[in-house]
Design an enzyme around this catalytic site. Structure first.
Site, PDB file in Angstrom:
ATOM      1  CE  LYS A   1      -3.809   2.088   2.669  1.00 46.68           C
ATOM      2  NZ  LYS A   1      -4.701   1.918   3.839  1.00 46.68           N
TER       3      LYS A   1
ATOM      4  CB  SER B   1      -7.971   3.857   2.915  1.00 46.91           C
ATOM      5  OG  SER B   1      -7.169   3.191   3.881  1.00 46.91           O
TER       6      SER B   1
ATOM      7  CB  SER C   1      -8.351   0.874   5.614  1.00 45.52           C
ATOM      8  OG  SER C   1      -9.069   2.066   5.494  1.00 45.52           O
TER       9      SER C   1
HETATM   10  N1  GLN Z   1     -13.221   4.356   6.290  1.00 49.14           N
HETATM   11  C1  GLN Z   1     -12.570   4.799   7.489  1.00 49.14           C
HETATM   12  C2  GLN Z   1     -12.165   6.244   7.329  1.00 49.14           C
HETATM   13  O1  GLN Z   1     -12.523   6.819   6.362  1.00 49.14           O
HETATM   14  C3  GLN Z   1     -11.403   3.924   7.818  1.00 49.14           C
HETATM   15  C4  GLN Z   1     -10.165   4.241   7.060  1.00 49.14           C
HETATM   16  C5  GLN Z   1      -8.995   3.399   7.473  1.00 49.14           C
HETATM   17  O2  GLN Z   1      -9.141   2.378   8.136  1.00 49.14           O
HETATM   18  N2  GLN Z   1      -7.819   3.859   7.109  1.00 49.14           N
HETATM   19  O3  GLN Z   1     -11.516   6.811   8.138  1.00 49.14           O
END
Ligand code: GLN
Length: 498
Positions: free
Chosen positions: A80, A155, A179
């Site tokens: 990532k 994400s 994410s």
């Molecule tokens: N969807 C969540 C957010 O927007 C989690 C994102 C994540 O785990 N990095 O913060």
């Protein structure tokens, strides 16, 4: 010798094929790079460096030629783009870091490299990991290979796409509020977020430091276990929240029945708690169906299902969306246009340079969170919002400990729906936040959680079963997921055309 089926192989198979020289690390890397390029329209990858990839692959082949063996030796994977890497640019999905080159590798990246993995490239993600659809990336959307008009989740969207479309046998992701688990669920991938602090955060571009955690994503629980065994472990000198808990072999329980259980009912004695709040009206019928069927399968394998309650599940959303932006606003103050990152071309004075650099560098969702975070931390509001959120966070963690007196693991959906259409929620930040309801509680409590492919919903879109364990129960989670994957074949399915 040239093999055209290398992308069909998972981590273990590829490692074996490389070890017995039916292929080589170089050949595997070249094959997957070519595939990744051929499927560039999926938007999974943000950067390649073929020269560096092949140098790593040659080094792995040399280790094999010298007689070395290892479960990841020569295995290609991708990271990532939130892990800093010396050989590849790191953007964290943001214009702010366009062209940034780190002088060092993140601990997780370095550990995987030492184990002989070969980095294919960097994977698309929501900007600074803020999002759940990958639509917040400054470098374009990533597309769900099960239906390219839909989001892959986020994400770690590019990570999930790469595994699902067979562009890499395994990848890294990060999970702050879901994410790893949510994109895994949307793309029919297996992913695990370990206990907070289990993997080093050193070299992970910070979003919300009390929540950020790295983890692997792959086709199977067994492959995730192989990666996690290398990624996890203390890094106290470099990450003060890294846990002083010895490294573990997460593959050790795989394929073994639980203590006292027979091989035909390997999960005998396992109590799986089903939180009432995870099965309510908010869960789409085409998600409920596969999740219920997966639970029935776990029962057949010997597990007992128990009804439990996590009464503060709904509060996880407001609590997370106060704490995460608060920490983000503080973490992101380092991007001032001075030390590194984007700097505006023209400005009047220092303050104007800060303003212009940050306005140009950060996308709309990141700016929104900086504003929310700054607000909830400001004098006069701190007690009403931030402090209150921290108090409720503690209660959420306590609810889990209460639940774990009644069960060993907790199960439910990873997300309330299957993947939605690109653009469907992009004008509505709150709709995006609500979709995180089932992943946020474990994140706030710092508990390990995973998503396991569990079948398909109405339009043939993947559904993930979430499993949550108590602190340090990663091996038990992986053992349970592995038993499920031995009995089912959902995790082996790939989208048509890939
Ligand atoms: N969807 C969540 C957010 O927007 C989690 C994102 C994540 O785990 N990095 O913060």
């Amino acid at each position: 010798m040239s093999r055209s089926d290398l992308h069909e192989m998972g981590v273990a198979e590829l490692a074996a094929a490389i070890a017995d020289k039916s292929t080589s690390a170089v050949e595997a890397a070249q094959h997957l790079l070519a595939r990744a390029r051929a499927h560039a329209s999926l938007g999974a990858y943000l950067a390649f460096n073929e020269e560096a990839t092949l140098a790593q692959a040659r080094a792995a082949d040399a280790r094999i030629a010298a007689g070395e063996r290892g479960p990841l030796l020569g295995v290609p994977l991708a990271h990532k783009d939130i892990f800093v890497t010396r050989d590849f640019p790191t953007t964290a999905g943001s214009k702010m870091l366009e062209g940034y080159r780190s002088p060092f590798d993140a601990t997780v990246v370095a550990k995987l490299a030492e184990a002989g993995t070969v980095t294919l490239g960097k994977l698309n993600c929501d900007e600074f990991a803020m999002g759940g659809s990958n639509e917040n990336s400054a470098y374009g959307v990533a597309r769900n290979p099960w239906d390219t008009a839909r989001v892959p989740g986020g994400s770690s969207g590019g990570s999930a796409v790469a595994v699902a479309a067979r562009l890499a046998p395994a990848v890294t992701g990060t999970d702050t509020g879901g994410s790893i688990r949510q994109p895994a669920s949307f793309c029919n991938v297996t992913g695990i977020k370990p206990t907070y602090g289990r993997c080093s955060r050193y070299g992970m571009v910070a979003f919300a430091s009390s929540l950020d955690q790295a983890g692997p994503m792959a086709r199977s629980a067994a492959d995730c276990a192989a990666l996690l065994s290398v990624m996890a472990g203390p890094d106290i000198d470099r990450d003060s929240t890294s846990l002083d808990h010895p490294a573990e072999d997460y593959t050790r329980l795989l394929g073994q029945p639980r203590e006292g259980a027979r091989a035909e009912r390997p999960l005998q004695g396992l109590r799986i708690g089903l939180p009432r709040e995870f099965f309510g009206a908010g869960v789409a019928a085409d998600v409920q169906g596969p999740v219920r069927a997966a639970l029935a399968e776990l029962e057949k394998l010997g597990a007992t299902l128990v009804d439990i309650s996590l009464p503060r599940t709904e509060l996880a959303i407001p609590v997370y969306y106060i704490i995460a932006p608060a920490e983000a606003s503080s973490n992101l103050s380092r991007y001032d246009g001075v030390k590194f990152g984007h700097r505006a071309a023209q400005y009047d004075d220092l303050i104007d340079m800060y303003k212009k650099s940050r306005s140009e560098g950060f996308g709309p969702e990141v700016q929104r969170r900086i504003m929310i975070g700054t607000y909830v931390l400001s004098h006069g509001y701190y007690d009403a919002y931030y402090l209150k959120a921290q108090q409720i966070r503690r209660l959420i963690a306590q609810d889990f400990q209460q639940a774990f007196t009644q069960c060993d693991l907790i199960a439910g959906p990873a997300a309330p729906t299957v993947a939605w259409k690109i653009g469907d929620k992009s004008d509505d930040p709150v709709a995006n936040y609500l979709a995180d309801i089932f992943t946020l509680p474990a994140s706030l409590a710092g508990l390990p959680g995973m998503s396991v492919p569990a079948g398909f919903g109405d339009s043939g879109l993947p559904v993930g079963l979430q499993l949550i364990g108590n602190y340090f129960q990663e091996a038990a989670l992986l053992q349970t997921a592995h038993a499920f994957q031995q009995a089912t074949d959902w995790h082996t399915k790939s989208p048509e055309g890939f």
